[in-house]
Design a protein around this motif. Structure first.
Motif, PDB file in Angstrom:
ATOM      1  N   ASP B  99       0.870  -1.246  -0.124  1.00  0.00           N
ATOM      2  CA  ASP B  99      -0.041   0.105  -0.132  1.00  0.00           C
ATOM      3  C   ASP B  99       0.748   1.417  -0.063  1.00  0.00           C
ATOM      4  O   ASP B  99       0.646   2.186  -0.780  1.00  0.00           O
ATOM      5  CB  ASP B  99      -0.941  -0.037   0.971  1.00  0.00           C
ATOM      6  CG  ASP B  99      -0.334  -0.052   2.627  1.00  0.00           C
ATOM      7  OD1 ASP B  99       0.757  -0.549   2.712  1.00  0.00           O
ATOM      8  OD2 ASP B  99      -1.118   0.109   3.576  1.00  0.00           O
ATOM      9  N   GLU B 100       2.020   1.304   1.127  1.00  0.00           N
ATOM     10  CA  GLU B 100       2.648   2.549   0.818  1.00  0.00           C
ATOM     11  C   GLU B 100       3.402   2.549  -0.432  1.00  0.00           C
ATOM     12  O   GLU B 100       3.905   3.947  -1.052  1.00  0.00           O
ATOM     13  CB  GLU B 100       3.961   2.210   1.891  1.00  0.00           C
ATOM     14  CG  GLU B 100       3.364   2.314   3.426  1.00  0.00           C
ATOM     15  CD  GLU B 100       4.452   2.281   4.337  1.00  0.00           C
ATOM     16  OE1 GLU B 100       5.378   2.657   4.253  1.00  0.00           O
ATOM     17  OE2 GLU B 100       4.096   1.513   5.395  1.00  0.00           O
ATOM     18  N   PHE B 101       3.673   1.417  -1.032  1.00  0.00           N
ATOM     19  CA  PHE B 101       4.574   1.693  -2.268  1.00  0.00           C
ATOM     20  C   PHE B 101       3.535   2.109  -3.446  1.00  0.00           C
ATOM     21  O   PHE B 101       4.044   2.905  -4.228  1.00  0.00           O
ATOM     22  CB  PHE B 101       5.095   0.213  -2.888  1.00  0.00           C
ATOM     23  CG  PHE B 101       6.036   0.323  -4.264  1.00  0.00           C
ATOM     24  CD1 PHE B 101       7.126   0.838  -4.256  1.00  0.00           C
ATOM     25  CD2 PHE B 101       5.443  -0.183  -5.301  1.00  0.00           C
ATOM     26  CE1 PHE B 101       7.844   1.177  -5.316  1.00  0.00           C
ATOM     27  CE2 PHE B 101       5.945   0.060  -6.553  1.00  0.00           C
ATOM     28  CZ  PHE B 101       7.329   0.306  -6.559  1.00  0.00           C
ATOM     29  N   LEU B 102       2.361   1.889  -3.238  1.00  0.00           N
ATOM     30  CA  LEU B 102       1.458   2.510  -4.541  1.00  0.00           C
ATOM     31  C   LEU B 102       1.480   4.143  -4.252  1.00  0.00           C
ATOM     32  O   LEU B 102       1.453   4.560  -5.169  1.00  0.00           O
ATOM     33  CB  LEU B 102      -0.125   1.826  -4.369  1.00  0.00           C
ATOM     34  CG  LEU B 102      -0.111   0.445  -4.525  1.00  0.00           C
ATOM     35  CD1 LEU B 102      -1.632   0.012  -4.371  1.00  0.00           C
ATOM     36  CD2 LEU B 102       0.397  -0.118  -5.934  1.00  0.00           C
ATOM     37  N   GLY B 103       1.554   4.201  -2.921  1.00  0.00           N
ATOM     38  CA  GLY B 103       1.674   5.846  -2.705  1.00  0.00           C
ATOM     39  C   GLY B 103       2.830   6.523  -3.308  1.00  0.00           C
ATOM     40  O   GLY B 103       2.756   7.364  -3.778  1.00  0.00           O
ATOM     41  N   VAL B 124      -3.125   5.860   3.162  1.00  0.00           N
ATOM     42  CA  VAL B 124      -1.521   5.617   2.777  1.00  0.00           C
ATOM     43  C   VAL B 124      -0.642   6.994   3.121  1.00  0.00           C
ATOM     44  O   VAL B 124       0.272   6.644   3.530  1.00  0.00           O
ATOM     45  CB  VAL B 124      -1.231   5.158   1.161  1.00  0.00           C
ATOM     46  CG1 VAL B 124       0.071   5.296   0.862  1.00  0.00           C
ATOM     47  CG2 VAL B 124      -2.123   4.006   0.981  1.00  0.00           C
ATOM     48  N   LYS B 125      -1.342   8.032   2.799  1.00  0.00           N
ATOM     49  CA  LYS B 125      -0.660   9.272   3.109  1.00  0.00           C
ATOM     50  C   LYS B 125      -0.239   9.282   4.812  1.00  0.00           C
ATOM     51  O   LYS B 125       0.714   9.529   5.210  1.00  0.00           O
ATOM     52  CB  LYS B 125      -1.517  10.397   3.046  1.00  0.00           C
ATOM     53  CG  LYS B 125      -0.702  11.597   3.047  1.00  0.00           C
ATOM     54  CD  LYS B 125      -1.726  12.905   3.203  1.00  0.00           C
ATOM     55  CE  LYS B 125      -0.588  14.180   3.690  1.00  0.00           C
ATOM     56  NZ  LYS B 125      -1.608  15.225   3.767  1.00  0.00           N
ATOM     57  N   ALA B 126      -1.000   8.772   5.459  1.00  0.00           N
ATOM     58  CA  ALA B 126      -0.715   8.723   6.983  1.00  0.00           C
ATOM     59  C   ALA B 126       0.274   7.798   7.214  1.00  0.00           C
ATOM     60  O   ALA B 126       1.443   8.172   7.960  1.00  0.00           O
ATOM     61  CB  ALA B 126      -2.051   8.237   7.755  1.00  0.00           C
ATOM     62  N   HIS B 131       7.133   7.613   7.345  1.00  0.00           N
ATOM     63  CA  HIS B 131       8.405   7.139   6.613  1.00  0.00           C
ATOM     64  C   HIS B 131       9.507   8.214   6.788  1.00  0.00           C
ATOM     65  O   HIS B 131       9.170   9.249   6.310  1.00  0.00           O
ATOM     66  CB  HIS B 131       8.051   6.781   5.073  1.00  0.00           C
ATOM     67  CG  HIS B 131       9.011   5.876   4.715  1.00  0.00           C
ATOM     68  ND1 HIS B 131      10.106   6.495   4.164  1.00  0.00           N
ATOM     69  CD2 HIS B 131       9.268   4.581   4.456  1.00  0.00           C
ATOM     70  CE1 HIS B 131      11.133   5.466   3.705  1.00  0.00           C
ATOM     71  NE2 HIS B 131      10.192   4.244   3.710  1.00  0.00           N
ATOM     72  N   HIS B 132      10.359   7.709   7.112  1.00  0.00           N
ATOM     73  CA  HIS B 132      11.533   8.701   7.530  1.00  0.00           C
ATOM     74  C   HIS B 132      12.421   9.347   6.357  1.00  0.00           C
ATOM     75  O   HIS B 132      13.028  10.254   6.565  1.00  0.00           O
ATOM     76  CB  HIS B 132      12.679   8.067   8.552  1.00  0.00           C
ATOM     77  CG  HIS B 132      12.954   6.488   7.864  1.00  0.00           C
ATOM     78  ND1 HIS B 132      12.551   5.577   7.880  1.00  0.00           N
ATOM     79  CD2 HIS B 132      14.236   6.376   7.674  1.00  0.00           C
ATOM     80  CE1 HIS B 132      12.997   4.673   7.168  1.00  0.00           C
ATOM     81  NE2 HIS B 132      14.139   4.973   7.079  1.00  0.00           N
ATOM     82  N   LEU B 133      12.148   8.719   5.192  1.00  0.00           N
ATOM     83  CA  LEU B 133      12.926   9.035   4.090  1.00  0.00           C
ATOM     84  C   LEU B 133      12.226  10.042   3.172  1.00  0.00           C
ATOM     85  O   LEU B 133      12.738  10.620   2.174  1.00  0.00           O
ATOM     86  CB  LEU B 133      13.874   8.036   3.285  1.00  0.00           C
ATOM     87  CG  LEU B 133      14.474   7.032   4.378  1.00  0.00           C
ATOM     88  CD1 LEU B 133      14.785   5.535   3.377  1.00  0.00           C
ATOM     89  CD2 LEU B 133      15.620   7.816   4.793  1.00  0.00           C
ATOM     90  N   ALA B 140       2.437  15.191   0.471  1.00  0.00           N
ATOM     91  CA  ALA B 140       1.253  15.642   0.276  1.00  0.00           C
ATOM     92  C   ALA B 140       0.799  15.794  -1.068  1.00  0.00           C
ATOM     93  O   ALA B 140      -0.403  16.216  -1.418  1.00  0.00           O
ATOM     94  CB  ALA B 140       1.764  17.408   0.554  1.00  0.00           C
ATOM     95  N   ILE B 141       1.666  15.216  -2.206  1.00  0.00           N
ATOM     96  CA  ILE B 141       1.118  14.746  -3.440  1.00  0.00           C
ATOM     97  C   ILE B 141      -0.220  13.945  -3.557  1.00  0.00           C
ATOM     98  O   ILE B 141      -0.957  13.955  -4.146  1.00  0.00           O
ATOM     99  CB  ILE B 141       2.225  14.101  -4.133  1.00  0.00           C
ATOM    100  CG1 ILE B 141       3.532  15.169  -4.431  1.00  0.00           C
ATOM    101  CG2 ILE B 141       1.778  13.634  -5.436  1.00  0.00           C
ATOM    102  CD1 ILE B 141       4.657  14.735  -5.189  1.00  0.00           C
ATOM    103  N   LEU B 142      -0.120  13.035  -2.281  1.00  0.00           N
ATOM    104  CA  LEU B 142      -1.264  12.090  -2.239  1.00  0.00           C
ATOM    105  C   LEU B 142      -2.584  12.929  -1.772  1.00  0.00           C
ATOM    106  O   LEU B 142      -3.654  12.228  -2.021  1.00  0.00           O
ATOM    107  CB  LEU B 142      -1.184  11.248  -1.238  1.00  0.00           C
ATOM    108  CG  LEU B 142       0.106  10.170  -1.363  1.00  0.00           C
ATOM    109  CD1 LEU B 142       0.485   9.414  -0.104  1.00  0.00           C
ATOM    110  CD2 LEU B 142      -0.316   9.527  -2.854  1.00  0.00           C
ATOM    111  N   ASP B 143      -2.575  14.004  -1.550  1.00  0.00           N
ATOM    112  CA  ASP B 143      -3.686  15.002  -1.194  1.00  0.00           C
ATOM    113  C   ASP B 143      -4.508  15.165  -2.690  1.00  0.00           C
ATOM    114  O   ASP B 143      -5.446  15.682  -2.429  1.00  0.00           O
ATOM    115  CB  ASP B 143      -3.471  16.326  -0.582  1.00  0.00           C
ATOM    116  CG  ASP B 143      -2.907  16.145   1.009  1.00  0.00           C
ATOM    117  OD1 ASP B 143      -3.216  15.368   1.399  1.00  0.00           O
ATOM    118  OD2 ASP B 143      -2.292  17.041   1.220  1.00  0.00           O
ATOM    119  N   LYS B 144      -3.909  15.122  -3.715  1.00  0.00           N
ATOM    120  CA  LYS B 144      -4.774  15.400  -4.798  1.00  0.00           C
ATOM    121  C   LYS B 144      -5.749  14.396  -5.206  1.00  0.00           C
ATOM    122  O   LYS B 144      -6.732  14.572  -6.332  1.00  0.00           O
ATOM    123  CB  LYS B 144      -3.886  15.528  -6.059  1.00  0.00           C
ATOM    124  CG  LYS B 144      -3.124  14.109  -6.754  1.00  0.00           C
ATOM    125  CD  LYS B 144      -2.181  14.447  -7.800  1.00  0.00           C
ATOM    126  CE  LYS B 144      -1.478  13.002  -8.251  1.00  0.00           C
ATOM    127  NZ  LYS B 144      -0.703  13.363  -9.456  1.00  0.00           N
TER     128      LYS B 144
END
Lengths: 104, 513
Positions: B99-103, B124-126, B131-133, B140-144
């Motif tokens: 799921d994180e990777f899809l983000g 996924v944004k949360a 994620h430290h890196l 914030a790109i995921l907000d779109k």
């Protein structure tokens, strides 16, 4: 045996006749050699390729089998094959090959 | 010692992508076309591992640096039915869930092709925020995302988009980038964005592992096995620069190097040569993973009642820098290469890659402490009838050693044990080819455990149907003798001035006499 190779074996057999074809394998282990041998004799055991349900009964050997080794110039065999002969489990390969041939 | 480039560090990442096994692995997609009702496709979902199981799988823990090859080799084989206490963060990298990777794919997509269902994107944004890196700006790109489930489904059903799935549920889509151009189809765009995003993840981990300032990287070489371009330039490139942009390497240019599984070794040689020549001070070699190879041997694994072990994308990045007098050097003057004239007999292949360069350097086969050929995980390859690939390579090297008289036949098994390693790498083509050992090699050389390692990359060029040839290159990594090239240059001047001074003193002493 991959589908393209099965197709080629089938085509060669149709062109030259089964009695004129010998299939020489170079597989790295017994099980893989046995599967390829089965494919060109009894038919594709995975039922995926052109030889599924096609029993060509071709003569088939592995390059490391003594019958083949005896046919090849010693110097050429030494240069091309001898290192792999040390690496492969030749006994296992021979027994798998014999097991398939015995079913013919 | 001349001014060799050095191995500054390497990062390794895995991405657990169970749904991509089903939807994007070519073994499965081919089966859906030729045999859609097959038992295999029905049985497959029962053999998919959870993220936790992938993390607790010993070979994966070796890949990210939490275990060693020796520790893996000491475990009873097979390994798929044994769990270790794994961590998703490792000494050299990390294992990322799907799921994180899809983000991350959306963060890496600059053409608005990756669409995520809005609820999924918020979740996924949360996770990615933690994620430290990644920067806040990137997350914030995921907000779109504003699309609901129905719209995502419409994109897949009516707009030729490729679905993105998580836990069997459609959560997003990759749109096609052109109506007609097959090189910009949704299928190709998904493969390429996956490759880019996993390369980015490796680059971000490389920054962490090496501590390099991203602004100091001058050049990036990508060596994955994908091609990006449109219908007028199918392999135009350039994955390297595309990934460098997201990773913040603002002062870097780059290019792509291809050579099937041998690509990484070619790329590392290029990087080491660019640095040794003084063209650039810091060059990064990187590669992302390959969706097509997911579940490649799935039929054998399912038939044998095993889980699908090829459920992770692999990636890595390596930093090659100017000689620091400490890090292991890359001996780009002791290089093996499979030439056009080498032929395909195994002894010629091993001769060209292993013994030819050693002969040139005056070394015996036993002078190399560790050989790093293809390091495929045998847990994956053995049940599929491909045997233990690294072990076969070690046996071939040893057998050639016996033929040359470097070792006795009775020592063959010991050579394999002492100079070889147990394989741990995922079967992602270019990923297992020599490079997974680089970080370990650096640490072992710095610790004084070994002095010299040979990295061997081999590639099956014939798969591209342009030649029947096979390919490979090899090079040696060895301990730094502490004399950097710069010091050598300065000392030459110093020597001249010392000689001058000595001559003057001598003349003066003669005069005074």
């Amino acid at each position: 045996m991959d589908l393209e190779n099965q197709k080629r074996v089938k085509e060669f057999t149709e062109e030259y006749g089964a009695e004129n074809i010998v299939v020489l394998l170079g597989a790295a282990e017994g099980e893989a050699a046995g599967l390829a041998a089965e494919t060109v004799t009894l038919g594709d055991p995975t039922f995926a390729g052109p030889l599924a349900g096609v029993s060509l009964k071709l003569a088939v050997y592995h390059i490391c089998e003594p019958e083949v080794k005896a046919e090849i110039d010693e110097a050429v065999y030494d240069e091309q094959i001898s290192m792999m002969e040390m690496v492969l489990d030749v006994d296992d390969i021979c027994s798998e090959m014999n097991a398939i041939r015995e079913q013919l | 010692m001349s001014n060799y480039a050095v191995l500054k560090g390497a990062s390794y990442i895995l991405v657990h992508t169970p749904d991509m096994v089903l939807h994007n692995g070519t073994t499965q997609t081919t089966e859906m076309v030729v045999n859609p009702d097959s038992e295999y496709l029905k049985e497959l979902p029962n053999h998919i591992r959870s993220f936790e199981d992938a993390v607790n799988y010993a070979p994966n823990q070796v890949y990210i640096g939490n275990m060693t090859s020796d520790e893996l080799g000491a475990m009873e084989f097979p390994w798929y039915d044994k769990k270790v206490e794994g961590k998703k963060e490792g000494k050299y990298g990390e294992i990322m869930p799907q799921d994180e990777f899809l983000g991350l794919m959306q963060i890496c997509d600059v053409f608005d092709l990756v669409k995520l269902e809005k609820g999924f994107a918020a979740d996924v944004k949360a996770k990615l925020a933690a994620h430290h890196l990644l920067t806040d700006e990137q997350v914030a790109i995921l907000d779109k995302n504003e699309d609901d489930e129905a719209e995502i489904k419409r994109l897949v059903d009516e707009e030729h988009s490729e679905g993105l799935y998580n836990n069997g549920k459609l959560v997003g889509a990759v749109k096609r980038a052109h109506d007609v151009d097959v090189n910009l189809s949704a299928h190709v765009m998904l493969e390429n964005i996956v490759s880019k995003a996993s390369s980015v993840l490796a680059l971000l981990n490389l920054i962490k592992v090496t501590g390099i300032d991203p602004a100091e990287v001058e050049y990036v070489v990508d060596c994955c096995e994908e091609a990006c371009g449109d219908m007028n330039q199918r392999g135009g490139g350039n994955f390297a620069k595309a990934a460098a942009e997201v990773a913040g390497f603002v002062n870097a240019s780059g290019s792509d190097v291809r050579g099937f599984c041998a690509g990484p070794s070619h790329a590392l040689l290029d990087a080491a040569s660019l640095v040794k020549a003084g063209t650039f001070k810091n060059v990064v070699v990187t590669a992302g993973g390959c969706t097509a190879k997911l579940g490649m041997n799935g039929k054998d694994h399912v038939k044998k009642g095993m889980p699908i072990l090829e459920d992770c994308l692999g990636g890595f990045a390596v930093l090659i820098s100017a000689n620091d007098g400490v890090s292991p050097v890359i001996r780009n003057d002791v290089v093996g290469r499979h030439t056009v004239g080498t032929g395909s007999a195994p002894q010629n292949v091993i001769g060209s890659l292993v013994t030819d360069p050693l002969d040139k350097a005056g070394l015996k086969i036993t002078d190399v402490d560790k050989y790093s050929p293809e390091l495929q995980n045998p847990d994956i390859t053995k049940p599929a009838g491909a045997g233990d690939v690294p072990e076969a390579n070690y046996k071939m090297i040893a057998a050639l050693g016996v033929k040359r008289g470097d070792l006795e036949r009775k020592d063959l098994a010991n050579f394999v044990k002492d100079h070889g390693m147990t394989g741990w790498a995922p079967t992602q083509g270019h990923i297992p080819s020599g490079v997974p050992y680089l970080a370990f090699a650096r640490d072992q050389i710095l610790a004084g455990d070994i002095k010299r390692a040979m990295i061997i990359g081999k590639g099956s060029l014939f798969l591209g149907r342009m030649t029947n040839l096979f390919d490979g290159v090899s090079f040696i990594v060895e301990a730094n003798d502490g004399k950097t090239g710069e010091t050598a240059g300065v000392s030459e001047e110093q020597v001249k001035s010392l000689i001058g001074e000595a001559m003057r003193n001598f003349a003066e002493s003669l005069l005074s006499e």
